[in-house]
Structures are given as structure tokens and as C-alpha cells.
Scaffold this motif. Structure first.
Motif, mmCIF file in Angstrom:
data_model
loop_
_atom_site.group_PDB
_atom_site.id
_atom_site.type_symbol
_atom_site.label_atom_id
_atom_site.label_comp_id
_atom_site.label_asym_id
_atom_site.label_seq_id
_atom_site.Cartn_x
_atom_site.Cartn_y
_atom_site.Cartn_z
ATOM 1 N N GLN A 1 11.341 -1.707 12.159
ATOM 2 C CA GLN A 1 10.920 -1.307 13.532
ATOM 3 C C GLN A 1 9.680 -1.714 14.342
ATOM 4 O O GLN A 1 9.338 -1.327 15.405
ATOM 5 N N LYS A 2 8.456 -1.501 13.422
ATOM 6 C CA LYS A 2 7.734 -1.742 14.135
ATOM 7 C C LYS A 2 7.194 0.265 14.564
ATOM 8 O O LYS A 2 5.573 -0.285 15.631
ATOM 9 N N GLY A 3 7.368 0.963 13.833
ATOM 10 C CA GLY A 3 6.994 2.253 14.480
ATOM 11 C C GLY A 3 5.581 2.080 13.805
ATOM 12 O O GLY A 3 5.347 1.516 13.046
ATOM 13 N N PRO A 4 5.359 2.941 14.754
ATOM 14 C CA PRO A 4 3.680 3.473 14.335
ATOM 15 C C PRO A 4 3.023 3.818 12.663
ATOM 16 O O PRO A 4 4.061 5.047 12.565
ATOM 17 N N ARG A 5 2.204 4.152 12.335
ATOM 18 C CA ARG A 5 1.910 4.300 10.719
ATOM 19 C C ARG A 5 1.563 6.389 11.421
ATOM 20 O O ARG A 5 0.643 6.101 12.147
ATOM 21 N N PRO A 6 1.705 7.270 11.123
ATOM 22 C CA PRO A 6 1.726 8.153 11.351
ATOM 23 C C PRO A 6 0.282 8.781 10.360
ATOM 24 O O PRO A 6 -0.231 8.028 9.487
ATOM 25 N N ALA A 7 -0.535 9.865 11.855
ATOM 26 C CA ALA A 7 -1.661 10.151 11.072
ATOM 27 C C ALA A 7 -1.629 11.836 9.182
ATOM 28 O O ALA A 7 -2.265 10.893 8.796
ATOM 29 N N LEU A 8 -0.254 12.142 9.594
ATOM 30 C CA LEU A 8 0.263 13.014 8.463
ATOM 31 C C LEU A 8 1.804 12.769 8.479
ATOM 32 O O LEU A 8 1.863 12.285 9.323
ATOM 33 N N MET A 9 1.992 13.004 7.809
ATOM 34 C CA MET A 9 3.669 13.478 7.129
ATOM 35 C C MET A 9 3.989 15.154 6.265
ATOM 36 O O MET A 9 2.255 15.587 5.455
ATOM 37 N N SER B 1 9.908 13.280 -0.409
ATOM 38 C CA SER B 1 10.258 12.271 0.485
ATOM 39 C C SER B 1 8.444 11.554 1.490
ATOM 40 O O SER B 1 8.953 10.767 1.370
ATOM 41 N N ALA B 2 8.488 12.685 1.694
ATOM 42 C CA ALA B 2 6.968 12.705 2.033
ATOM 43 C C ALA B 2 5.739 11.903 1.418
ATOM 44 O O ALA B 2 5.570 10.792 1.886
ATOM 45 N N LEU B 3 5.794 12.308 0.582
ATOM 46 C CA LEU B 3 5.410 11.522 -0.791
ATOM 47 C C LEU B 3 5.539 10.373 -1.306
ATOM 48 O O LEU B 3 4.721 9.171 -1.271
ATOM 49 N N VAL B 4 7.124 9.840 -1.102
ATOM 50 C CA VAL B 4 7.097 8.202 -1.330
ATOM 51 C C VAL B 4 6.696 7.668 0.086
ATOM 52 O O VAL B 4 6.600 6.721 -0.594
ATOM 53 N N CYS B 5 7.529 8.025 1.482
ATOM 54 C CA CYS B 5 6.587 7.640 2.505
ATOM 55 C C CYS B 5 5.221 6.982 2.147
ATOM 56 O O CYS B 5 4.788 6.664 2.761
ATOM 57 N N ALA B 6 4.019 8.067 1.707
ATOM 58 C CA ALA B 6 3.308 7.711 1.674
ATOM 59 C C ALA B 6 2.556 7.304 0.577
ATOM 60 O O ALA B 6 1.102 7.439 0.506
ATOM 61 N N GLY B 7 3.285 6.122 0.168
ATOM 62 C CA GLY B 7 3.153 5.736 -1.355
ATOM 63 C C GLY B 7 2.387 6.558 -2.311
ATOM 64 O O GLY B 7 1.889 5.706 -2.885
ATOM 65 N N ALA B 8 2.556 8.045 -2.368
ATOM 66 C CA ALA B 8 1.962 8.252 -3.816
ATOM 67 C C ALA B 8 3.033 8.661 -4.309
ATOM 68 O O ALA B 8 2.755 8.099 -5.810
ATOM 69 N N LEU B 9 4.466 8.470 -4.253
ATOM 70 C CA LEU B 9 5.533 8.332 -5.449
ATOM 71 C C LEU B 9 6.233 7.109 -5.271
ATOM 72 O O LEU B 9 7.119 6.959 -4.378
ATOM 73 N N ALA B 10 6.832 6.422 -6.732
ATOM 74 C CA ALA B 10 8.077 5.502 -6.767
ATOM 75 C C ALA B 10 9.251 5.563 -6.257
ATOM 76 O O ALA B 10 9.093 6.692 -6.865
ATOM 77 N N PHE B 11 9.724 5.632 -5.602
ATOM 78 C CA PHE B 11 11.315 5.903 -5.202
ATOM 79 C C PHE B 11 11.933 5.662 -5.790
ATOM 80 O O PHE B 11 12.410 7.041 -6.147
ATOM 81 N N GLY B 12 12.215 5.210 -7.202
ATOM 82 C CA GLY B 12 13.279 5.599 -8.002
ATOM 83 C C GLY B 12 13.499 6.475 -8.728
ATOM 84 O O GLY B 12 13.485 7.147 -9.340
ATOM 85 N N SER C 1 -0.071 8.012 -7.275
ATOM 86 C CA SER C 1 -0.909 7.159 -6.454
ATOM 87 C C SER C 1 -2.051 8.880 -5.241
ATOM 88 O O SER C 1 -0.435 9.587 -5.142
ATOM 89 N N LYS C 2 -2.737 8.360 -5.204
ATOM 90 C CA LYS C 2 -3.230 8.419 -3.729
ATOM 91 C C LYS C 2 -2.922 8.511 -2.484
ATOM 92 O O LYS C 2 -2.774 7.076 -2.710
ATOM 93 N N PRO C 3 -2.382 9.379 -1.679
ATOM 94 C CA PRO C 3 -1.323 8.720 -0.387
ATOM 95 C C PRO C 3 -1.935 8.492 0.548
ATOM 96 O O PRO C 3 -3.387 7.983 0.798
ATOM 97 N N GLU C 4 -1.026 7.389 0.641
ATOM 98 C CA GLU C 4 -1.926 6.479 1.880
ATOM 99 C C GLU C 4 -1.567 7.074 3.121
ATOM 100 O O GLU C 4 -3.366 6.417 4.105
ATOM 101 N N THR C 5 -1.032 7.938 3.240
ATOM 102 C CA THR C 5 -1.325 8.694 4.283
ATOM 103 C C THR C 5 -1.501 10.473 3.994
ATOM 104 O O THR C 5 -0.363 10.555 3.037
ATOM 105 N N PRO C 6 -2.300 11.145 4.409
ATOM 106 C CA PRO C 6 -1.981 12.248 4.457
ATOM 107 C C PRO C 6 -1.080 13.207 4.494
ATOM 108 O O PRO C 6 -0.210 13.042 5.378
ATOM 109 N N VAL C 7 -0.564 13.780 3.090
ATOM 110 C CA VAL C 7 0.337 14.408 3.283
ATOM 111 C C VAL C 7 0.192 16.396 3.179
ATOM 112 O O VAL C 7 -0.779 16.549 2.380
#
Length: 314
Positions: free
Chosen positions: A82-90, A99-110, A224-230
Motif C-alpha cells: 500500500q506504499k506505507g512509508p518505511r519506519p525509522a525503527l521497529m 516478527s520485527a526481525l523478519v520485517c527488518a530483513g534480518a530473518l527469512a520468513f520460512g 543478517s544485519k537488519p535493514e531497519t534497526p530493531v
């Protein structure tokens, strides 16, 4: 687009209910597609369980954890769609940190879905059913609660485990010690000390065996290193190093959830809006109590999605 005054937060156990996200799924196929992906990872129809199963089964820790993680990831994917903005933090509360680490790109969902099922099983078996308990305490300050826990423990374990908001702390440990301490807290002036309907004393030192099992499961998983800090529960700070993140996830199982500290860290970093991604409004309520000036919105229905997108674009 990043939004510097925005944080996304992810709920923990207790927010699950039969029928959750049904309206959102009708309007947005990405919800059921995400559940289908999780179902493949765990080899059962998770969406059917969530929509048509029994609440009792949904409340079993090993079921609750993958279900809530999947619900939060589904809402995050919809937010991005829905083009919601990326947050500064999770940040996430207990299970919600995964959940935060998956959404931040640090953990693969599966990987994460399988990992939190193993986490749930390990937490459930660390203390035999009936031997542990948790209670929510309202209206007493943290130091007094900690003092009374120490005083009442005797041969058992009773500890403050969730610092949820000013004046709301959860205690946990051996059932007898928790019940005894709840009475002592009421006698000391607590407005309420209520036993919670959970089957294990989460985030206590009794969960160390579960931490060991999680450590084994994490050995096979790439972080992985998170794309958004958690912001992590254990110390209410962010962490970039994958090995440190693994350590924090292990420690989190047997350490208190410092939610007040997590929210304060976000506010200190300039966060003015929190969006709760997943079922319910538990964290939105806590966040507002921790910092009254925060604008706290949640996303679990088409209406709340619309409202949240409007709030962050205002």
C-alpha cells in the motif's frame, strides 16, 4: 520512503483470536498468500486453523507463536504493498521481536516460522504444565514489586518479567510463589494482581532450558544485519551484528521484557507515531500509557489500515 518519526511495533502472545484478519484478507490477497507460505513451512493449513479452529488450540504456545508471527508479517507486506512509508525503527513484544526481525530483513520468513514453533515447544516443555504461573500487577512501582518478589520467593522462583507500562508489571515463576506474591502485592497496595491464563512462566530464569534449545535451533539459521534497526527487549537498544542478535534472542527467553525502555528509546530517537502491525491493540494501549504524546494506531482491518496510512501521511 523512510519516515523518521515512525516506528512499527509487533504484538506478542495474547493478541491471537479465531477469525483475526478475515476482513483484511477478503480485501487483500497478500494476507492469505503469506499464511499459505507459512503453512508450507509447517505442513498444516494455518489460515484454516486461524479462521475455523478452536481458540484453545490457537492458545497453545507452539501454535500461537507461528500464527502471530505470520499475521504480523502479512500486515507488514500489505503495508509495503500500500506504499506505507518505511519506519525509522521497529520493535516487538517478546515473540513480536521475531516478527520485527523478519520485517527488518534480518530473518527469512520460512526460517522464522519454524524457529518460533521450536521456541514455543521449548518454552512449553521447560516447566511442566501446572507448575508455572504469571500474574499482571497494576498500581505499584517497579522497585516495590521487585522487592516483594524477592521477599516472597522462598524456595521457589518469582520474578518481574514484563515491564509493560508505568504501573503495569507482569510477574512469573512457580505457581505457588506467584500466588503468594500476588496476595502480598495486593496487601502492599497494588490495585490489582491477576493471574493470567498462560501455561508457562515466560521470561523467568526457569526458561533457561528453552534458551539452550533455541540456541541449538539458531545454529542452523542465518541472521543478517537488519535493514531497519530493531529495538530489542533485553536491553532496549538496537543491534546490528548478526551474532549479537542471536545472543539477544536466546537471552530474551529467560530475561524480562523491557517494553517501557523500548518505547522510551524510540521516543528519544524522534518517534511520534507507532503503527501496531498485527491483531489487536495491546501495544497501542501500552505505548500511549508510556508516552501520552505518541500517536498510536494499529492495522488489523481495512478501516484501521486506511486510518494508519492517513496518520503517517498527515
Amino acid at each position: 520512503m523512510d519516515k523518521q518519526n515512525l516506528a512499527l511495533v509487533f504484538p506478542g502472545q495474547g493478541s491471537q483470536k479465531v477469525g483475526m484478519l478475515a476482513e483484511l484478507a477478503e480485501a487483500h490477497p497478500i494476507i492469505t498468500a503469506t499464511f499459505a507460505e507459512a503453512s508450507d513451512a509447517l505442513d498444516y493449513d494455518m489460515w484454516k486453523l486461524v479462521q475455523q479452529g478452536e481458540q484453545e488450540q490457537l492458545n497453545l504456545t507452539e501454535t500461537t507463536q507461528p500464527v502471530l508471527l505470520t499475521a504480523s508479517v502479512a500486515v507488514w507486506r500489505l503495508w509495503c504493498e500500500q506504499k506505507g512509508p518505511r519506519p525509522a525503527l521497529m520493535a516487538g513484544h517478546s515473540l513480536g521481536e521475531f516478527s520485527a526481525l523478519v520485517c527488518a530483513g534480518a530473518l527469512a520468513f520460512g526460517d522464522a516460522v519454524r524457529l518460533v514453533r521450536a521456541r514455543g515447544q521449548a518454552m512449553q516443555t521447560a516447566v511442566p504444565v501446572g507448575q508455572g504461573a504469571m500474574a499482571a500487577v497494576m498500581g505499584l512501582d517497579d522497585a516495590e514489586i521487585e522487592r516483594i518478589c524477592q521477599e516472597q520467593a522462598g524456595d521457589g522462583v518469582v520474578e518481574a518479567v514484563n515491564y509493560n507500562s508505568p504501573g503495569q508489571v507482569v510477574i512469573a515463576g512457580h505457581a505457588g510463589a506467584v500466588e503468594r506474591t500476588a496476595e502480598a502485592l495486593k496487601a502492599a497496595g497494588a490495585k490489582r494482581a491477576v493471574l493470567l491464563p498462560v501455561s508457562a512462566p515466560f521470561h523467568t530464569s526457569l526458561m533457561r532450558p528453552a534458551g539452550d534449545k533455541l540456541a541449538e535451533a539458531l545454529e542452523a539459521i542465518s541472521v543478517s544485519k537488519p535493514e531497519t534497526p530493531v529495538v530489542h527487549n533485553v536491553h532496549a537498544q538496537t543491534e546490528e551484528e548478526p551474532e549479537q542478535i542471536k545472543e539477544l534472542l536466546i537471552k530474551q527467553i529467560y530475561s524480562p521484557v523491557k517494553w517501557v525502555g523500548c518505547v522510551q528509546t524510540m521516543v528519544d530517537a524522534g518517534v511520534e507515531i507507532t503503527v501496531e502491525a498485527g491483531p489487536g491493540k495491546v501495544l497501542s494501549g501500552l505505548n500511549k500509557r508510556i508516552h501520552k504524546a505518541l500517536n498510536c494506531v494499529n492495522v488489523d482491518t481495512p478501516e484501521s489500515l486506511e486510518k494508519a496510512l492517513a496518520a503517517v501521511q498527515a
